[in-house]
Design an enzyme around this catalytic site. Structure first.
Site, PDB file in Angstrom:
ATOM      1  N   ASP A  68      45.378  56.749  53.606  1.00  0.00           N
ATOM      2  CA  ASP A  68      46.438  57.681  53.964  1.00  0.00           C
ATOM      3  C   ASP A  68      47.627  56.812  54.386  1.00  0.00           C
ATOM      4  O   ASP A  68      47.441  55.637  54.761  1.00  0.00           O
ATOM      5  CB  ASP A  68      45.925  58.526  55.134  1.00  0.00           C
ATOM      6  CG  ASP A  68      47.048  59.242  55.835  1.00  0.00           C
ATOM      7  OD1 ASP A  68      47.789  59.946  55.140  1.00  0.00           O
ATOM      8  OD2 ASP A  68      47.187  59.074  57.059  1.00  0.00           O
ATOM      9  N   ASP A  70      50.937  57.882  56.417  1.00  0.00           N
ATOM     10  CA  ASP A  70      51.498  58.097  57.746  1.00  0.00           C
ATOM     11  C   ASP A  70      50.385  58.043  58.794  1.00  0.00           C
ATOM     12  O   ASP A  70      49.449  58.829  58.733  1.00  0.00           O
ATOM     13  CB  ASP A  70      52.192  59.467  57.754  1.00  0.00           C
ATOM     14  CG  ASP A  70      52.858  59.767  59.075  1.00  0.00           C
ATOM     15  OD1 ASP A  70      53.298  58.829  59.747  1.00  0.00           O
ATOM     16  OD2 ASP A  70      52.917  60.959  59.443  1.00  0.00           O
TER      17      ASP A  70
HETATM   18  O1  LIG Z   1      53.731  67.662  57.006  1.00  0.00           O
HETATM   19  C1  LIG Z   1      53.895  66.577  56.535  1.00  0.00           C
HETATM   20  C2  LIG Z   1      55.123  66.329  55.935  1.00  0.00           C
HETATM   21  O2  LIG Z   1      55.014  67.152  54.781  1.00  0.00           O
HETATM   22  C3  LIG Z   1      52.761  65.611  56.520  1.00  0.00           C
HETATM   23  O3  LIG Z   1      52.038  65.883  57.660  1.00  0.00           O
HETATM   24  C4  LIG Z   1      52.868  64.155  56.593  1.00  0.00           C
HETATM   25  O4  LIG Z   1      54.023  63.538  56.411  1.00  0.00           O
HETATM   26  C5  LIG Z   1      51.587  63.598  56.041  1.00  0.00           C
HETATM   27  O5  LIG Z   1      51.572  62.300  55.687  1.00  0.00           O
HETATM   28  P1  LIG Z   1      50.216  61.462  55.404  1.00  0.00           P
HETATM   29  O6  LIG Z   1      49.344  62.220  54.447  1.00  0.00           O
HETATM   30  O7  LIG Z   1      50.774  60.181  54.839  1.00  0.00           O
HETATM   31  O8  LIG Z   1      49.550  61.288  56.752  1.00  0.00           O
END
Ligand SMILES: O=C(CO)[C@H](O)[C@H](O)COP(=O)(O)O
Length: 346
Positions: A68, A70
């Site tokens: 993942d 973020d």
């Molecule tokens: O709501 C969001 C923005 O749309 C997402 O939570 C977010 O950015 C998820 O990112 P990742 O999958 O890299 O953790």
């Protein structure tokens, strides 16, 4: 323009479900037989931080890692400590690496630029985003109508790459509704899908337009790129995620969306098919239980939770939490403690 991935295998074979309180959330189309699927995905087990033995077992078993972004690789625009070195070590061991984000604001090409600007050497074909998943899903069902986009450029760019017509998006960000007597909003009857992704410029115009399409255009699809509750728009705090945008349109339409991002297995099937990978050779590393870890468990992957994102150790270990990863650690770079004992992938 980048032609990043091959055509998506259709039809979609994996339907994931997750519980939010007592309600089943529909992922990809079919009414859910929620209890059966959710039970198989949640295996309560004793939880403790991964020691060197667990870390070695995890890395040695995996031929491929899906990360993942973020909360694992970065927070906002800052790379998490030790990530570049850890990725280098895994690559030097011959592991295949993929990066999957639920954030739909950028296309895969946009994410490639982000990786490059952060000094992370990643290839275009290693990146998957929920903006791509939305476009690939529509392609997989041979969608021929127009999409209405509540979301940002990432979704539009991916729809363009698939040749899917679309309206809405940032262009509607400055539109206001004037509710004078007799006010009536027209909408395009050719819209056959509303795609809802994270949108910093969401407004009442977009919500009403999306609502009209879903309620009044026969068979109009409601697609959510993801339903994440919160997200790290900055590294200082958590911000309302796409769950809030999807929730607004669920509220007005009383309909459940098809979710194409994690925990739906759509992107996983695409990776496994395109790169001929066995799912039990893949390890999913994520910071969210209800998206990343659920995605891994639904797909039969090994799972590792890192605490560098939205999940605290307290939440993970709480008796209320039913989603248990195979192991967990503070952050990805903790794998470095065993770097000299790891085997090169066969
Ligand atoms: O709501 C969001 C923005 O749309 C997402 O939570 C977010 O950015 C998820 O990112 P990742 O999958 O890299 O953790």
């Amino acid at each position: 323009m980048l032609a990043l991935h091959g055509r998506v295998a259709a039809p979609i074979s994996h339907l994931g479900t997750k519980h939010q309180g007592r309600r089943a959330v529909q992922l990809f189309g079919r009414p859910t037989s929620t209890h059966k699927q959710a039970r198989s995905a949640v295996t309560p087990m004793a939880q403790k931080r991964a020691g060197d033995e667990e870390k070695m077992a995890l890395v040695n078993k995996a031929k491929c890692f899906i990360f993942d972004c973020d909360g694992v690789i970065w927070k906002g625009d800052k790379v998490i400590d030790g990530v570049p070195e850890t990725l280098d070590v895994l690559r030097s061991l011959g592991k295949k690496l993929f990066f999957i984000t639920n954030n739909s604001t950028k296309s895969r090409a946009g994410y490639l630029k982000k990786f490059q600007s952060l000094g992370l050497p990643v290839q275009a074909e290693e990146i998957y985003s929920s903006s791509y998943a939305a476009a690939a899903y529509l392609e997989s069902i041979n969608f021929q109508k127009k999409a209405y986009v509540v979301g940002e450029e990432g979704i539009q760019e991916e729809l363009d790459l698939k040749g899917i017509k679309h309206i809405g998006g940032p262009a509607d960000g400055s539109k206001a509704v004037n509710l004078k007597s007799g006010e009536y909003m027209h909408h395009d009857p050719e819209v056959g899908a509303v795609v809802v992704g994270f949108d910093r410029y969401i407004n009442y115009y977009k919500i009403q337009y999306a609502t009209l399409c879903i309620r009044e255009n026969p068979g109009c699809l409601f697609i959510a790129t993801n339903r994440d509750a919160v997200t790290h728009l900055t590294d200082a705090q958590e911000w309302a995620g796409n769950g809030s945008m999807v929730g607004a349109i669920m509220g007005s339409t009383k309909q459940e969306p098809n979710t194409v991002g994690k925990p739906s297995g759509f992107m996983l099937d695409n990776i496994a098919n395109t790169f001929k990978l066995q799912k039990d050779e893949i390890c999913m590393v994520g910071d969210r239980l209800d998206t990343d870890i659920m995605f891994g468990k639904n797909g039969g992957l090994s799972t590792c939770l890192v605490l560098s994102g939205v999940t605290t150790e307290e939440t993970l270990l709480s008796p209320d939490n039913k989603i248990t990863p195979d192991c967990y650690m503070g952050q990805l770079s903790e794998l470095m403690s065993v770097k000299d004992k790891l085997k090169v992938a066969a």
